[in-house]
Design an enzyme around this catalytic site. Structure first.
Site, PDB file in Angstrom:
ATOM      1  N   GLU A 152       1.165  -0.986   0.127  1.00 55.35           N
ATOM      2  CA  GLU A 152      -0.136  -0.114   0.152  1.00 55.35           C
ATOM      3  C   GLU A 152       0.905   1.062  -0.054  1.00 55.35           C
ATOM      4  O   GLU A 152       0.455   2.518  -0.559  1.00 55.35           O
ATOM      5  CB  GLU A 152      -0.933   0.677   1.545  1.00 55.35           C
ATOM      6  CG  GLU A 152      -1.749   0.998   1.219  1.00 55.35           C
ATOM      7  CD  GLU A 152      -2.812   1.725   0.570  1.00 55.35           C
ATOM      8  OE1 GLU A 152      -3.416   2.491   0.312  1.00 55.35           O
ATOM      9  OE2 GLU A 152      -2.857   0.125  -0.224  1.00 55.35           O
ATOM     10  N   ASP A 269      50.880   0.987  -7.767  1.00 51.13           N
ATOM     11  CA  ASP A 269      51.711   2.444  -7.830  1.00 51.13           C
ATOM     12  C   ASP A 269      50.953   3.092  -8.452  1.00 51.13           C
ATOM     13  O   ASP A 269      51.094   2.528  -9.625  1.00 51.13           O
ATOM     14  CB  ASP A 269      53.006   2.582  -7.139  1.00 51.13           C
ATOM     15  CG  ASP A 269      53.298   3.830  -6.797  1.00 51.13           C
ATOM     16  OD1 ASP A 269      52.659   4.582  -6.200  1.00 51.13           O
ATOM     17  OD2 ASP A 269      54.481   3.893  -7.479  1.00 51.13           O
ATOM     18  N   GLU A 271      52.791   6.871 -10.206  1.00 48.34           N
ATOM     19  CA  GLU A 271      53.715   7.241 -10.125  1.00 48.34           C
ATOM     20  C   GLU A 271      55.367   6.041 -10.581  1.00 48.34           C
ATOM     21  O   GLU A 271      55.776   5.779  -9.508  1.00 48.34           O
ATOM     22  CB  GLU A 271      54.376   8.314  -9.139  1.00 48.34           C
ATOM     23  CG  GLU A 271      55.715   8.742  -9.405  1.00 48.34           C
ATOM     24  CD  GLU A 271      56.131  10.135  -8.579  1.00 48.34           C
ATOM     25  OE1 GLU A 271      56.844  11.056  -9.081  1.00 48.34           O
ATOM     26  OE2 GLU A 271      55.076  10.113  -7.323  1.00 48.34           O
ATOM     27  N   SER A 404      48.187   4.863  -3.799  1.00 42.88           N
ATOM     28  CA  SER A 404      48.842   6.256  -3.932  1.00 42.88           C
ATOM     29  C   SER A 404      48.558   6.858  -3.098  1.00 42.88           C
ATOM     30  O   SER A 404      47.929   6.773  -2.579  1.00 42.88           O
ATOM     31  CB  SER A 404      48.469   6.653  -5.483  1.00 42.88           C
ATOM     32  OG  SER A 404      49.607   7.423  -5.978  1.00 42.88           O
ATOM     33  N   SER A 405      50.107   7.782  -3.304  1.00 41.60           N
ATOM     34  CA  SER A 405      49.723   9.000  -2.248  1.00 41.60           C
ATOM     35  C   SER A 405      48.944  10.018  -2.633  1.00 41.60           C
ATOM     36  O   SER A 405      48.552  10.801  -1.839  1.00 41.60           O
ATOM     37  CB  SER A 405      51.234   9.195  -1.590  1.00 41.60           C
ATOM     38  OG  SER A 405      51.433  10.055  -3.045  1.00 41.60           O
ATOM     39  N   LYS A 438      52.181   5.313   2.480  1.00 33.83           N
ATOM     40  CA  LYS A 438      52.601   3.737   1.935  1.00 33.83           C
ATOM     41  C   LYS A 438      53.740   3.037   1.985  1.00 33.83           C
ATOM     42  O   LYS A 438      55.106   1.803   1.758  1.00 33.83           O
ATOM     43  CB  LYS A 438      52.875   4.342   0.755  1.00 33.83           C
ATOM     44  CG  LYS A 438      51.722   4.955   0.473  1.00 33.83           C
ATOM     45  CD  LYS A 438      51.966   5.256  -1.641  1.00 33.83           C
ATOM     46  CE  LYS A 438      52.055   4.127  -2.493  1.00 33.83           C
ATOM     47  NZ  LYS A 438      52.125   4.573  -3.815  1.00 33.83           N
ATOM     48  N   ASP A 464      57.510   1.645  -7.374  1.00 33.74           N
ATOM     49  CA  ASP A 464      59.246   1.602  -8.384  1.00 33.74           C
ATOM     50  C   ASP A 464      59.955   1.828  -6.812  1.00 33.74           C
ATOM     51  O   ASP A 464      61.066   1.634  -6.864  1.00 33.74           O
ATOM     52  CB  ASP A 464      59.230   2.704  -8.765  1.00 33.74           C
ATOM     53  CG  ASP A 464      58.129   4.007  -8.307  1.00 33.74           C
ATOM     54  OD1 ASP A 464      57.669   3.906  -7.844  1.00 33.74           O
ATOM     55  OD2 ASP A 464      58.843   5.261  -8.811  1.00 33.74           O
TER      56      ASP A 464
END
EC number: 4.2.1.109
Length: 505
Positions: A152, A269, A271, A404-405, A438, A464
């Protein structure tokens, strides 16, 4: 047209001071108390916003009254309300209160509210954290919709009748409210008949052409969610016209096989891993550095920018206590926009030069870059092997995440605007430093717990940076070091597996 020091016209001032605005503030405060008693806005959660009933102004251009964030809703007063222009610019903010109250802050729901106003021509929007709205999204944790029929109270939902099937889209939650904006807009576009969007494990956004419509529908939605929960407890199907017994999904036996094909996960990551270091250092950082002042001056009164300023103030206060080089006191608002922006720019330039990995800077950079991507001045860059690797992993049922940062928004902007097109379709989620630094093992332990895999070794982390690989390994993850052009040289005795391409993983 006369403007004051905050850029507000005399006409806008007259509108803000009108009895219509005061009446709307009174109503908003009253509704906050009512919704608190309903259990929708407890713990300072949830919010409400109303368009001012300016009959001589087009609905899209009317002033907006909005409740603040982080305030006890049952104690809300009219003076606590924000007044915004139709584009979200803050025209009037509540006065600060003494301890133990925090400084006033406009609702972080603001960008989502504005979407409802723009896309649905709404007159009011309610954001509820009612428990039933959370539980309704958990009935089936993989469902993208909530469905119910032959009840309803469906008649209380605009455009629906008793025999209709009510369908409410469900979007996934995020740590920050404003990050839901794009998902909410996509759901509204995909479900033109919907007057609400559920957020999994979070709550619901409901809109109507007036506060009466929004409130009525909110009450009906919560009733229907309760009904669906009780029907499920009884083993009955709320989406069945006769509410007959629930049937077990035929695909259930396949779940084990699906899990087996996707138990391994990649966390990447950016970069030096997916993206050349030169893109970050020679394109993104300079763009942010050169546009700090213009960004703040053009967006100064927006809720998002006011939050950026708050985060920067907090970070600078901490930096001054710790004697961080380059930290400069940011003056109070009464000093004027130019003085505040000048001090902010000094601090931001110092943070960028020192490559600080602090949330306040990363959030701001993401917002500046967003403008660059939107106006075509920026385009994300990834190595040639990245789209092929992501597509192959996706086809094999392997999930891929980014850590990632840079802020999650900045990450989405890079992968949503790459030289190979939008790659976000291959990504299952994004992590930034809000989960931890990180170079700390506990950050990777948090990622493991978040992803829900059986063991940390099911996660392969590609980076890296040797220190990040060491931290990931300490947390039990598989770590791989990427050897990309422009990356810093690694010591010969680093002891980690290396790769020149993601395709080697």
């Amino acid at each position: 047209m006369g403007l004051d020091k905050d850029g507000i016209s005399n006409i806008a001032k007259e509108r803000i001071a009108s009895s219509l605005v005061e009446d709307t503030k009174d109503l908003a405060a009253e509704l906050c108390k009512h919704f608190y008693n309903q259990g929708w806005v407890s713990g300072t959660g949830g919010s409400i916003t109303l368009k001012v009933l300016e009959s001589d102004v087009d609905v899209q251009e009317r002033l907006i009254v909005m409740a603040p964030s982080g305030v006890q809703k049952e104690r809300m007063l009219p003076v606590d309300m924000y007044v915004l222009s139709s584009d979200g610019t803050v025209l009037s903010a509540p006065p600060a209160k003494g301890a133990p109250h925090k400084p006033p802050k406009c609702s972080e729901c603001c960008p989502l509210f504005l979407k409802a106003y723009k896309m649905r021509n709404a007159g009011a929007v309610i954001h509820s954290h009612g428990l039933e709205s959370c539980l309704a999204t958990m009935i089936n944790p993989t469902a993208k919709e909530f469905r119910i029929t032959h009840m309803e109270m469906i008649k209380g939902i605009a455009g629906h009748g008793y025999y209709d099937e009510l369908v409410v889209p469900i979007i996934e939650n995020s740590a920050r409210e404003y990050e839901l904006t794009d998902a909410l807009a996509a759901a509204m576009e995909a479900y033109p008949k919907a007057t609400a969007v559920l957020v999994r494990n979070h709550g619901i956004y409901i809109w109507g052409d007036s506060w009466i419509s929004a409130k009525t529908q909110a009450e009906c939605y919560h009733y229907l969610f309760n009904a669906a929960l009780k029907l499920h407890q009884l083993g009955l199907d709320p989406a069945d016209a006769k509410h007959g017994p629930l049937t077990r999904p035929q695909t259930l036996p396949d779940f084990a096989n699906k899990r087996a094909t996707s138990k391994n996960v990649f966390v990447l990551d950016i970069e030096g891993t997916t993206t050349p270091i030169s893109f970050v250092t020679e394109v993104l950082f300079p763009y942010a550095r050169e546009n700090v002042s213009s960004f703040f001056k053009s967006t100064y009164n927006s809720p998002e920018t006011l939050n950026d300023i708050r985060l920067l103030r907090d970070q600078v206060h901490e930096d001054l206590r710790n004697n961080v080089p380059g930290a400069t006191e940011i003056p109070v608002e009464s000093a004027g926009i130019d003085a505040v922006v000048a001090a902010i720019e000094k601090n931001v330039q110092a943070m960028i030069k020192a490559d600080r990995k602090v949330t306040a800077l990363k959030e701001l950079q993401g917002h500046i870059w967003r403008i660059g991507y939107e106006n075509g001045e920026l385009k994300g860059s990834v190595f040639e092997d990245v789209p092929e690797a992501l597509a192959k992993w996706d086809a094999r049922g392997i999930k891929t995440y980014i850590y990632s940062s840079g802020s999650r928004e900045a990450q989405k902007l890079i992968f949503g605007n790459t030289n190979f097109g939008d790659l976000r379709v291959y990504l299952s989620g994004f992590f930034d430093t809000t989960i931890g630094h990180k170079r700390e093992a506990r950050s990777y332990k948090e990622i493991f717990l978040t992803l829900g895999v059986d063991h940390p070794s099911c996660i392969t982390f590609a980076t890296d940076v040797l220190a990040e690989a060491v931290a990931a390994k300490e947390a039990g993850l598989q770590a791989v070091l990427l050897l990309r052009p422009g990356n810093a040289p690694l010591p010969s005795d680093h002891g980690f597996r290396t790769a020149k391409s993601l395709l080697e993983l």
